[in-house]
Every structure is written in structure tokens, then in C-alpha cells.
Design a protein around this motif. Structure first.
Motif, PDB file in Angstrom:
ATOM      1  N   PRO A 274       0.833  -1.204   0.000  1.00  0.00           N
ATOM      2  CA  PRO A 274       0.000   0.000   0.000  1.00  0.00           C
ATOM      3  C   PRO A 274       0.869   1.256   0.000  1.00  0.00           C
ATOM      4  CG  PRO A 274       0.038  -1.007   2.180  1.00  0.00           C
ATOM      5  CD  PRO A 274       0.746  -1.949   1.264  1.00  0.00           C
ATOM      6  N   ARG A 275       0.467   2.220  -0.794  1.00  0.00           N
ATOM      7  CA  ARG A 275       1.243   3.453  -0.889  1.00  0.00           C
ATOM      8  C   ARG A 275       0.823   4.399   0.230  1.00  0.00           C
ATOM      9  NH1 ARG A 275       1.111   8.478  -3.325  1.00  0.00           N
ATOM     10  NH2 ARG A 275       3.088   9.178  -4.247  1.00  0.00           N
ATOM     11  N   ARG A 276       1.729   4.568   1.174  1.00  0.00           N
ATOM     12  CA  ARG A 276       1.435   5.445   2.306  1.00  0.00           C
ATOM     13  C   ARG A 276       2.472   6.564   2.358  1.00  0.00           C
ATOM     14  NH1 ARG A 276       0.628   0.395   5.226  1.00  0.00           N
ATOM     15  NH2 ARG A 276      -1.579   0.025   5.550  1.00  0.00           N
ATOM     16  N   LEU A 277       1.992   7.775   2.573  1.00  0.00           N
ATOM     17  CA  LEU A 277       2.911   8.897   2.722  1.00  0.00           C
ATOM     18  C   LEU A 277       3.493   8.882   4.131  1.00  0.00           C
ATOM     19  CD1 LEU A 277       0.930  11.784   0.986  1.00  0.00           C
ATOM     20  CD2 LEU A 277       2.779  10.401   0.046  1.00  0.00           C
ATOM     21  N   PRO A 278       4.773   9.229   4.266  1.00  0.00           N
ATOM     22  CA  PRO A 278       5.375   9.246   5.598  1.00  0.00           C
ATOM     23  C   PRO A 278       4.775  10.346   6.482  1.00  0.00           C
ATOM     24  CG  PRO A 278       6.896  10.134   3.965  1.00  0.00           C
ATOM     25  CD  PRO A 278       5.742   9.568   3.204  1.00  0.00           C
ATOM     26  N   VAL A 279       4.696  10.064   7.765  1.00  0.00           N
ATOM     27  CA  VAL A 279       4.265  11.061   8.750  1.00  0.00           C
ATOM     28  C   VAL A 279       5.438  11.996   9.017  1.00  0.00           C
ATOM     29  CG1 VAL A 279       3.526  11.409  11.145  1.00  0.00           C
ATOM     30  CG2 VAL A 279       2.639   9.469   9.811  1.00  0.00           C
ATOM     31  N   VAL A 280       5.180  13.297   9.073  1.00  0.00           N
ATOM     32  CA  VAL A 280       6.239  14.264   9.373  1.00  0.00           C
ATOM     33  C   VAL A 280       5.783  15.214  10.475  1.00  0.00           C
ATOM     34  CG1 VAL A 280       7.209  14.193   7.039  1.00  0.00           C
ATOM     35  CG2 VAL A 280       5.492  15.909   7.601  1.00  0.00           C
ATOM     36  N   PHE A 281       6.752  15.747  11.188  1.00  0.00           N
ATOM     37  CA  PHE A 281       6.498  16.799  12.170  1.00  0.00           C
ATOM     38  C   PHE A 281       6.583  18.159  11.474  1.00  0.00           C
ATOM     39  CE2 PHE A 281       8.871  13.825  15.188  1.00  0.00           C
ATOM     40  CZ  PHE A 281       7.729  13.396  15.863  1.00  0.00           C
ATOM     41  N   SER A 282       5.946  19.149  12.039  1.00  0.00           N
ATOM     42  CA  SER A 282       6.327  20.526  11.720  1.00  0.00           C
ATOM     43  C   SER A 282       7.597  20.792  12.530  1.00  0.00           C
ATOM     44  CB  SER A 282       5.223  21.499  12.137  1.00  0.00           C
ATOM     45  OG  SER A 282       5.099  21.519  13.552  1.00  0.00           O
ATOM     46  N   HIS A 283       8.302  21.879  12.208  1.00  0.00           N
ATOM     47  CA  HIS A 283       9.514  22.197  12.977  1.00  0.00           C
ATOM     48  C   HIS A 283       9.165  22.394  14.452  1.00  0.00           C
ATOM     49  CE1 HIS A 283      13.395  23.871  14.063  1.00  0.00           C
ATOM     50  NE2 HIS A 283      12.768  24.909  14.586  1.00  0.00           N
ATOM     51  N   ASP A 284       8.064  23.066  14.714  1.00  0.00           N
ATOM     52  CA  ASP A 284       7.640  23.322  16.096  1.00  0.00           C
ATOM     53  C   ASP A 284       7.363  22.008  16.827  1.00  0.00           C
ATOM     54  OD1 ASP A 284       6.538  25.021  18.324  1.00  0.00           O
ATOM     55  OD2 ASP A 284       4.712  23.920  17.781  1.00  0.00           O
ATOM     56  N   GLU A 285       6.697  21.079  16.151  1.00  0.00           N
ATOM     57  CA  GLU A 285       6.399  19.786  16.770  1.00  0.00           C
ATOM     58  C   GLU A 285       7.677  19.009  17.075  1.00  0.00           C
ATOM     59  OE1 GLU A 285       2.003  18.877  14.765  1.00  0.00           O
ATOM     60  OE2 GLU A 285       3.849  18.241  13.748  1.00  0.00           O
ATOM     61  N   ALA A 286       8.623  19.040  16.133  1.00  0.00           N
ATOM     62  CA  ALA A 286       9.897  18.337  16.349  1.00  0.00           C
ATOM     63  C   ALA A 286      10.601  18.864  17.595  1.00  0.00           C
ATOM     64  CB  ALA A 286      10.795  18.498  15.123  1.00  0.00           C
ATOM     65  N   MET A 287      10.619  20.181  17.760  1.00  0.00           N
ATOM     66  CA  MET A 287      11.297  20.765  18.918  1.00  0.00           C
ATOM     67  C   MET A 287      10.533  20.492  20.210  1.00  0.00           C
ATOM     68  SD  MET A 287      13.848  21.638  17.295  1.00  0.00           S
ATOM     69  CE  MET A 287      14.753  22.093  18.782  1.00  0.00           C
ATOM     70  N   ARG A 288       9.208  20.390  20.130  1.00  0.00           N
ATOM     71  CA  ARG A 288       8.423  20.042  21.319  1.00  0.00           C
ATOM     72  C   ARG A 288       8.720  18.626  21.798  1.00  0.00           C
ATOM     73  NH1 ARG A 288       2.692  21.099  19.143  1.00  0.00           N
ATOM     74  NH2 ARG A 288       2.106  19.628  20.800  1.00  0.00           N
ATOM     75  N   VAL A 289       9.120  17.774  20.884  1.00  0.00           N
ATOM     76  CA  VAL A 289       9.507  16.409  21.252  1.00  0.00           C
ATOM     77  C   VAL A 289      10.947  16.386  21.773  1.00  0.00           C
ATOM     78  CG1 VAL A 289       9.900  14.061  20.404  1.00  0.00           C
ATOM     79  CG2 VAL A 289       7.904  15.351  19.622  1.00  0.00           C
ATOM     80  N   ILE A 290      11.831  17.131  21.124  1.00  0.00           N
ATOM     81  CA  ILE A 290      13.264  17.093  21.449  1.00  0.00           C
ATOM     82  C   ILE A 290      13.588  17.783  22.769  1.00  0.00           C
ATOM     83  CG2 ILE A 290      15.531  17.974  20.733  1.00  0.00           C
ATOM     84  CD1 ILE A 290      14.625  17.484  17.811  1.00  0.00           C
ATOM     85  N   ASN A 291      13.077  18.985  22.967  1.00  0.00           N
ATOM     86  CA  ASN A 291      13.503  19.810  24.107  1.00  0.00           C
ATOM     87  C   ASN A 291      13.319  19.181  25.483  1.00  0.00           C
ATOM     88  OD1 ASN A 291      14.560  21.903  22.572  1.00  0.00           O
ATOM     89  ND2 ASN A 291      12.590  22.971  22.413  1.00  0.00           N
ATOM     90  N   PRO A 292      12.223  18.451  25.745  1.00  0.00           N
ATOM     91  CA  PRO A 292      12.069  17.881  27.093  1.00  0.00           C
ATOM     92  C   PRO A 292      12.935  16.649  27.359  1.00  0.00           C
ATOM     93  CG  PRO A 292       9.934  18.130  25.973  1.00  0.00           C
ATOM     94  CD  PRO A 292      10.997  18.256  24.948  1.00  0.00           C
ATOM     95  N   LEU A 293      13.577  16.094  26.337  1.00  0.00           N
ATOM     96  CA  LEU A 293      14.353  14.865  26.510  1.00  0.00           C
ATOM     97  C   LEU A 293      15.573  15.088  27.393  1.00  0.00           C
ATOM     98  CD1 LEU A 293      14.249  13.527  22.839  1.00  0.00           C
ATOM     99  CD2 LEU A 293      13.262  12.368  24.830  1.00  0.00           C
ATOM    100  N   ASP A 294      15.903  14.085  28.185  1.00  0.00           N
ATOM    101  CA  ASP A 294      17.107  14.126  29.008  1.00  0.00           C
ATOM    102  C   ASP A 294      18.317  13.731  28.172  1.00  0.00           C
ATOM    103  OD1 ASP A 294      15.673  14.811  31.314  1.00  0.00           O
ATOM    104  OD2 ASP A 294      15.226  12.705  31.757  1.00  0.00           O
TER     105      ASP A 294
END
Length: 323
Positions: free
Chosen positions: A106-126
Motif C-alpha cells: 500500500p502506498r502510504r505517505l510518511p508522517v512528518v512533524f512541523s519544525h515546532d512539533e519536532a522541537m516540542r519532542v526534542i527539548n524535554p528529553l534528558d
């Protein structure tokens, strides 16, 4: 010893392991190939592969598609494993295996973050997960590639990162984000100080690529070969030596998955989403698709082109009737 007696031939598992490592395939590929070879043997009621051939391979691959409903990529991997077994290990290439039922992908498009979403995931990480996730996003690394970086792979002068033995056993270079240079230098300096002072964590050599430890027995104790993200524990390598491995991929995936859930983004994202986002952000900013292909290490441009559809750039010059 009786001259008429010959040493027993190594078991298929040992033969396979020796050949795949001489050919410098990754450990991940070795494990997946052996999984499919074992599956093939069990499917045919423990018949040795040398007593089988194209017809049995065809039957197995067709069964995977029709009965197990495996994905196209999974069926292709099983075929690759068996082609490797027959051509490289047994020395009897399969040749034409005939028509097999192909899995429909099945042809599925990859899921992507916006830049803001990516940083919201990255910043809280230890630490060290924040730096690992930042490299996945900023350099387009797969999680396994980020975990397997060594100090020698980071070139601050050229602002590039070298990925060794990436997917398909290929080396490539990619971007070293300028905004990460300071954090990376500090991270490497901490490792250098621990190495220089011979701290307990540094008293065992790091694990090395196959055969390198034989050729350069002291390489695993040099600073250049130290893992950028080492494991906290030791393990035993195939030669029986106690060594230090890199951080486990699953621990990185688990930390990122938890951060994605905490960020409440509402997308079926994972650590690999950072790599997809790297590609789409570069294309969004007008970078040439072939440059993006090289940075990602794609052998086929069509793999990279799927990101143009994520951006809605797959239909140049075409406008909707609504404007």
C-alpha cells in the motif's frame, strides 16, 4: 590422526555467519537474513537448503504473500536472504525462481512533524536522548546510525558527520548542524576526559567492526574509536572479549516515543519521523532533490521523491478548479 578422516563441515549457521561477516553486512541484516533462512527451512519441514531449489523458494515466497499477507518489503527481504544463502553460502545461485505472487504494497505517505512539533519532542528529553534526537532531525540519521556514531565520525572543520555502514552497508556524509556543534564538542570533551583519566567505564575496549579487532588489536582503546553514545554496561563480543557497546537502540526509541506522547501531537510518529521531517524541511527550503537523496543515502531517487508528495509538490503547474 587417521589421514582418511576429514574435519566435519561447519554447520549451516556457522557457514552463513562466516560468509556474511566477510562480506561486511551489518549485524542487523545478519539477524534478519538468518531469521528468514530458518523460517524457509522450517516451512519445508527441516529440509536442508542444499536439497531444495527455485521451486521451494517460489512456494515459500508465495505462501508469505497469500497466507501470511506480509508487506512487499518483507517478502523482498525474505527473497534477498535466500538469494544470499544460495549464491554466497552454498555456491549454487538460484537462477530463475519463476512467477511468484507478489505482496501488494500500500502506498502510504510518511508522517512528518512541523519544525515546532519536532522541537516540542526534542527539548524535554534528558541527556543523551536530546542530542541523539537532535542529530536524527538535524542530520537525517536513522536511529541505528545515530546510536552507532563514533568520535572519529564527527568532523567539526568540514561540518559533516560520516555515517559508516549505513543501510545497504554504504558509507555517506551528511550535515553537522551548526547549532549542535557546541553541545557535541562538550559531549566529546566529557568522553575525552573520562578516557584520559582511565575511568572505570573506559577500562574495557569498545566493540569494533568484524575482523578489525584482529587487524588492529588496540583500536578499541583509542579515543577516536570510542562510541559517541556508549552503553552504561559491558557485553561480550563474538571473540569472547568483554567490550563496551553503543547505547541500545530500543532505549532511544522508548524515550522518544514517551516524549511524543507527552507532547500530545496526535500523529502516529516515532523516532524515524525525525528523518522524514529532515527531508521535507530541506525540500521545503528549496534544496535540490538529488542533494537530499545523497544526504539520506537513498540508492533510488524514487524513494526520495515521495517527500515531494508530502509537501504537495507532486503536481507542478496543476491548480485546483477552486483556485
Amino acid at each position: 590422526m587417521d589421514g582418511n578422516h576429514q574435519a566435519p563441515k561447519p554447520r549451516l549457521r556457522e557457514q552463513f555467519r562466516a560468509v556474511i561477516r566477510v562480506n561486511r553486512y551489518s549485524i542487523r541484516t545478519e539477524k534478519s537474513y538468518w531469521y528468514w533462512i530458518r523460517y524457509f527451512i522450517r516451512f519445508h519441514r527441516m529440509t536442508h537448503p542444499r536439497d531444495m531449489g527455485p521451486q521451494e523458494v517460489n512456494g515459500f515466497l508465495t505462501w508469505l504473500a497469500v497466507e501470511r499477507h506480509v508487506a512487499s518489503a518483507t517478502q523482498a527481504q525474505a527473497l534477498n536472504a535466500l538469494v544470499f544463502l544460495y549464491s554466497k553460502v552454498l555456491g549454487t545461485p538460484l537462477g530463475d525462481i519463476g512467477q511468484i505472487v507478489r505482496s501488494k504494497k500500500p502506498r502510504r505517505l510518511p508522517v512528518v512533524f512541523s519544525h515546532d512539533e519536532a522541537m516540542r519532542v526534542i527539548n524535554p528529553l534528558d541527556s543523551p536522548y536530546r542530542l541523539l534526537a537532535s542529530l536524527m532531525y538535524g542530520s537525517g540519521l536513522r536511529v541505528t546510525e545515530a546510536c552507532r556514531l563514533r568520535i572519529k565520525d564527527v568532523d567539526f572543520g568540514q561540518q559533516v558527520i560520516t555515517v559508516r555502514d549505513g543501510k545497504g552497508a554504504k558509507d555517506r556524509t551528511t550535515l553537522l548542524p551548526a547549532t549542535l556543534a557546541s553541545d557535541l564538542r562538550a559531549h566529546i570533551e566529557r568522553i575525552r576526559q573520562a578516557w584520559k583519566q582511565n575511568e572505570p567505564s573506559m577500562r574495557k575496549p569498545v566493540s569494533l567492526p568484524f575482523a578489525l579487532s584482529r587487524k588492529y588489536p588496540n583500536a578499541g582503546s583509542t579515543l577516536a574509536w570510542q562510541w559517541l553514545f556508549p552503553s552504561h554496561s559491558f557485553s561480550v563480543d563474538d571473540l569472547g572479549n568483554t567490550v563496551r557497546h553503543h547505547i541500545h537502540v530500543s532505549s532511544v526509541q522508548k524515550a522518544i516515543k514517551q516524549s511524543i506522547e507527552n507532547a500530545d501531537i496526535g500523529k502516529p510518529a516515532s523516532s524515524h519521523t525525525f528523518r522524514h521531517t529532515f527531508a521535507t524541511e530541506l525540500l521545503k527550503r528549496g534544496n535540490d532533490i538529488r542533494t537530499v537523496q545523497d544526504l539520506l543515502g537513498h540508492s533510488d531517487l524514487r524513494t526520495t521523491q515521495i517527500y515531494t508528495h508530502v509537501l504537495g509538490q507532486g503536481f507542478p503547474g496543476v491548480r485546483s478548479p477552486l483556485g
